[in-house]
Design an enzyme around this catalytic site. Sequence first.
Site, short mmCIF file in Angstrom:
data_model
loop_
_atom_site.label_atom_id
_atom_site.label_comp_id
_atom_site.label_asym_id
_atom_site.label_seq_id
_atom_site.Cartn_x
_atom_site.Cartn_y
_atom_site.Cartn_z
N SER A 160 0.86 -1.19 0.00
CA SER A 160 0.00 0.00 0.00
C SER A 160 0.89 1.24 0.00
O SER A 160 2.07 1.17 0.36
CB SER A 160 -0.93 0.01 1.22
OG SER A 160 -0.19 0.13 2.41
N GLY A 162 1.15 5.22 1.40
CA GLY A 162 0.62 6.14 2.39
C GLY A 162 1.11 7.55 2.16
O GLY A 162 1.77 7.85 1.15
N ASP A 279 -2.68 10.25 15.00
CA ASP A 279 -2.67 10.18 13.53
C ASP A 279 -3.39 8.93 13.06
O ASP A 279 -2.95 8.27 12.12
CB ASP A 279 -1.23 10.20 13.02
CG ASP A 279 -1.15 10.49 11.53
OD1 ASP A 279 -2.12 11.06 10.98
OD2 ASP A 279 -0.14 10.13 10.90
#
Length: 433
Positions: A160, A162, A279
């Site tokens: 993935s 980010g 976060d």
Amino acid sequence: MCLLRHFLFSLPIWVLCLSFFSVASVIKSEESSIVFASGSSQEIPLSQASPQMGAQSPGPPIVKVVFREDLNKKILIALIVSSTLLCVTVLLLLYLLLWRYRNLKNSFSGIQQKPDSVKSVATKPIVHKIDSVRKGTIPVYDYQLLESATNKFSDSNVLSRGGRGCLYRACLDEKSSVTVKKLDGCGETDIDKQFENEVDWLAKIRHQNIISLLGFCVYRQTSCIVYEMMQNGSLESQLHGPSQGAGLTWQLRMKIAVDIARGLEYLHEHCHPPVVHRDLKSSNILLDSDFNAKISDFGFATVLMTQNKNLKIPDRASEFILDGKVTDKNDVYSFGVILLELLLGKKSVEKPSSEPESVVTWAVPKLSDRANLPNILDPAIKGTMDLKHLYQVAAVAVLCVQPEPSYRPLITDVLHSLIPLLPVDLGGSLRIL
């Protein structure tokens, strides 16, 4: 080893005592050579002095002390032996200290590194700031090993992408696979501080829903963090990637929500002092092969009610913008945003041709309309759940994203609201007949 060390450190004292008593015994043995004399040149041993004194003249006896000729020799030998023992003891102590220093030094490295990756000028300032590295608790990986394991960080190994880097699948050998997060912008002050913060926090935290840190690597302008293997990448890539959430059923989404809530509950309620993630977002939720969710990316994490002015806090909850306060309710707000993503299949911030729109702004007015709620769900899960469960999850999400922090529930209350909606075999308490 502890007894040996104590023995060696006390050995010089025993050697000095032995030396003292050795010399003393030599001198003591010479006292037996004291004799009495009465004017004649004949020497009389001390043991025979009393019976013979009566036959001598009544005048006062004269005591004469005679030392053997080899007295100095014996004292010299005793001193030489004692000095030799003392030198041997000192050498043993030096060897023990050197051995202990080498063991400590080797324990810091964790995994053996090649000289070019260790001696990099850019590596030292960052590595030496990480508390856990100084304590020798985190392995430091060789950059060439990670580069080879990811096929030079090729796109084919990307799990993935980010905001601050990519997650890669890395095969260290035939039986060992890990996840490598390669950070962008290394060398920048903020990025370096986030990297240090994450490594330090993950070295201290152990929980089934918090990502496990295996090690890290700093090489020139590249920083990498090595996690346990997370085959299904991030929640963001599952929801908003090519599959568009097709692999995430309603039950799997509820399981992911419960896993995240359990991880947050651990940070807020069981860490001392409590920890605020600050976060939390779908790109920082990683999924293993069984879709167990784990919270990652602790670059902004901090102790509850404290602030680090050197870190730029991401704009999540409204109070960040208003007064910069950091509380556990900030994480609850972020959890509510993730819950909305799971329900609606929308990104936290949509970017159409006009101005970006928050999923909170778009969804909250619509979630109160029960009749229309099933129509705005993610198409991948539409019509697959009990409507009562849907209404309850929507209500929890709305409470979590309240503008006023005091109106938001504690994460423990959120967890207890969701567990009854999850089947027992997935970690909940719902029994399906």
